[in-house]
Design an enzyme around this catalytic site. Structure first.
Site, PDB file in Angstrom:
ATOM      1  N   LYS A  53      -6.376   9.581 -19.265  1.00 17.99           N
ATOM      2  CA  LYS A  53      -6.591  10.270 -20.530  1.00 17.99           C
ATOM      3  C   LYS A  53      -5.334  10.167 -21.405  1.00 17.99           C
ATOM      4  CE  LYS A  53     -10.415  11.073 -18.413  1.00 17.99           C
ATOM      5  NZ  LYS A  53     -10.687  12.301 -17.670  1.00 17.99           N
ATOM      6  N   ARG A  59       0.829  -1.212   0.000  1.00 16.94           N
ATOM      7  CA  ARG A  59       0.000   0.000   0.000  1.00 16.94           C
ATOM      8  C   ARG A  59       0.860   1.257   0.000  1.00 16.94           C
ATOM      9  NH1 ARG A  59      -1.787   1.518   4.514  1.00 16.94           N
ATOM     10  NH2 ARG A  59      -2.620  -0.465   5.235  1.00 16.94           N
ATOM     11  N   TYR A  85     -13.349  20.388 -14.744  1.00 15.80           N
ATOM     12  CA  TYR A  85     -13.808  18.998 -14.774  1.00 15.80           C
ATOM     13  C   TYR A  85     -14.963  18.844 -13.783  1.00 15.80           C
ATOM     14  CZ  TYR A  85     -13.902  13.953 -14.610  1.00 15.80           C
ATOM     15  OH  TYR A  85     -14.307  12.644 -14.654  1.00 15.80           O
ATOM     16  N   ASP A  92      -4.395  21.209 -12.932  1.00 16.94           N
ATOM     17  CA  ASP A  92      -4.865  19.992 -13.607  1.00 16.94           C
ATOM     18  C   ASP A  92      -4.455  20.137 -15.064  1.00 16.94           C
ATOM     19  OD1 ASP A  92      -6.254  18.026 -14.988  1.00 16.94           O
ATOM     20  OD2 ASP A  92      -8.093  18.236 -13.808  1.00 16.94           O
TER      21      ASP A  92
HETATM   22  C1  LIG Z   1     -11.021  12.640 -16.396  1.00 16.64           C
HETATM   23  C2  LIG Z   1     -10.549  13.879 -15.749  1.00 16.64           C
HETATM   24  C3  LIG Z   1     -10.374  13.941 -14.357  1.00 16.64           C
HETATM   25  C4  LIG Z   1     -10.703  12.765 -13.440  1.00 16.64           C
HETATM   26  O1  LIG Z   1      -9.840  11.708 -13.693  1.00 16.64           O
HETATM   27  P1  LIG Z   1     -10.247  10.139 -13.468  1.00 16.64           P
HETATM   28  O2  LIG Z   1      -9.014   9.430 -13.907  1.00 16.64           O
HETATM   29  O3  LIG Z   1     -11.445   9.876 -14.318  1.00 16.64           O
HETATM   30  O4  LIG Z   1     -10.535   9.976 -12.026  1.00 16.64           O
HETATM   31  C5  LIG Z   1      -9.911  15.130 -13.820  1.00 16.64           C
HETATM   32  N1  LIG Z   1      -9.628  16.191 -14.595  1.00 16.64           N
HETATM   33  C6  LIG Z   1      -9.790  16.163 -15.935  1.00 16.64           C
HETATM   34  C7  LIG Z   1      -9.467  17.372 -16.739  1.00 16.64           C
HETATM   35  C8  LIG Z   1     -10.256  15.011 -16.554  1.00 16.64           C
HETATM   36  O5  LIG Z   1     -10.435  14.991 -17.874  1.00 16.64           O
END
Ligand SMILES: *Cc1c(COP(=O)(O)O)cnc(C)c1O
Length: 381
Positions: free
Chosen positions: A204, A54, A106, A179
């Site tokens: 992504k 973990r 998001y 982000d």
């Molecule tokens: C998809 C996404 C998230 C969340 O990520 P997950 O891997 O689905 O938990 C956060 N920020 C952006 C810009 C995203 O496209």
């Protein structure tokens, strides 16, 4: 490691940091599924880094170190999802701390933030990223501890100036987290513009093949706040799986090719449809008329990402009709994969959504751009 410093990021990604297995010569790292790590007769660990699964797993190391190299970060942690990565930042704050985040970002994260802040006694204000003093006015010096931004931000692709946001955050005693899921380190390296932590949904572009849920945080400095983030991961257990981490290092080998192709095709599509009679606006920071184009030019190099949106004449019904007619674009949520996706965000987000009802979000993949254009042409006909 030092001799790799002069290698270009493309080279580091393609070779997974020039990986060669010390015992076998294999050029692909192994997957280590073990949950626990043995001690010798003197009760010493074989490796000080590995005691229990973990806290750490050797399968994370290639992906974590590669992301650190690509982002110019001191350290990177993988998480079980992008949301888990984001939550770990927020859970490292103290009750009473103030957070500032954009009104359009998001959706899942914004909704969770609003609920979590309410129940955990954190304060939050959302700012309008398109207003000139939006962030500065939302900041509360001495109280704001976290400025969260996303750029380009989902799904309007407004661009938030990272360097200007960092200056505002730091003046107020707050840390800036970016982000950077959509920009990726191929196009933007937020730490070079003053960000303290970079967050990715590795689900992504980083992985890029629609088969891994994972997240990452990359820090400019291993300070006391970062130590808390590390604790949240190790005690909360929101770690990536060993196989997912392995798939991620494989996906990242082609990151630069994929992101550049998707960005080039997205620009071609944005330009092609910018004067289409059925479309009243193409939202894409690569277009010279986009309000964020100048900021994008300052902080994005080599492209403007594979993400764009259309605002369709005729409102929600017409937008849904266009999505319905697509035969190459797949109707699905998510983004950043090799295949192109189309999505009506308002249908997903519902009545409280700030996203216009006539908006279609496109995640452009790496298919032949002629096929993508022809598909949209026939859907708009
Ligand atoms: C998809 C996404 C998230 C969340 O990520 P997950 O891997 O689905 O938990 C956060 N920020 C952006 C810009 C995203 O496209």
């Amino acid at each position: 490691m030092d001799k790799k410093k002069h290698l270009a990021p493309e080279t580091l990604a393609a070779q997974a940091l020039h990986y060669i297995d010390a015992s076998t010569g294999a050029i692909v790292p192994p997957i280590q599924p073990s949950t626990t790590f043995a001690r010798d007769a003197n009760y010493a660990l074989f490796s000080a880094d590995h005691s229990y699964g973990r806290d750490e797993n050797p399968s994370f190391l290639t992906a974590e170190r590669l992301i650190s190299e690509l982002e110019g970060a001191e350290e990177t942690l993988l998480f079980s999802s992008g949301m888990a990565a984001a939550m770990s930042v927020v859970q490292s704050l103290k009750a009473g701390d103030h957070i500032v985040a954009p009104r359009i970002m998001y959706w899942g994260l914004r909704n969770w933030l609003l609920k979590f802040c309410d129940s955990w006694d954190l304060k939050i204000d959302l700012f309008d990223a398109t207003a000139s003093n939006g962030l500065a006015n939302a900041i509360k010096p001495g109280q704001t501890r976290l400025v969260w931004i996303e750029t380009p931000c989902n799904p309007t692709w407004d661009v938030i100036d990272i360097a200007a946001s960092a200056a505002i955050a730091h003046d107020a005693g707050a840390r800036l987290v970016v982000d950077s899921t959509v920009a990726t380190p191929v196009l933007t390296r937020p730490i070079e513009h003053g960000a303290d932590i970079v967050m990715h949904s590795a689900t992504k572009y980083l992985n890029g093949h629609g088969d891994v849920i994972a997240g990452a945080l990359a820090t400019a400095t291993k300070d006391a706040f970062w130590e808390k983030v590390c604790e949240v991961r190790s005690h909360g257990g929101a770690i990536a799986g060993a196989f997912e981490a392995w798939l991620l290092q494989r996906g990242m080998r082609t990151l630069f090719l994929r992101v550049r192709q998707a960005s080039a095709s997205a620009l071609t599509i944005a330009q092609h449809f910018s004067r289409h009679p059925k479309i009243n606006a193409v939202l894409y920071p690569g277009l010279t008329g986009h309000p964020g184009h100048d900021a994008a030019k300052r902080q994005m190099k080599g492209g403007y990402s594979g993400m764009l949106s259309f605002r369709v004449n005729g409102g929600e019904a017409e937008a849904l009709a266009v999505a319905r007619k697509c035969q190459v674009f797949v109707r699905a949520t998510s983004l950043g994969g090799v295949e192109s996706l189309i999505e009506h965000r308002y249908s997903i987000e519902g009545a409280t959504s700030p996203v216009p009802k006539d908006l279609l979000r496109l995640s452009v993949g790496i298919e032949a751009v002629e096929d993508l254009i022809a598909d949209l042409e026939q859907a708009l006909a």
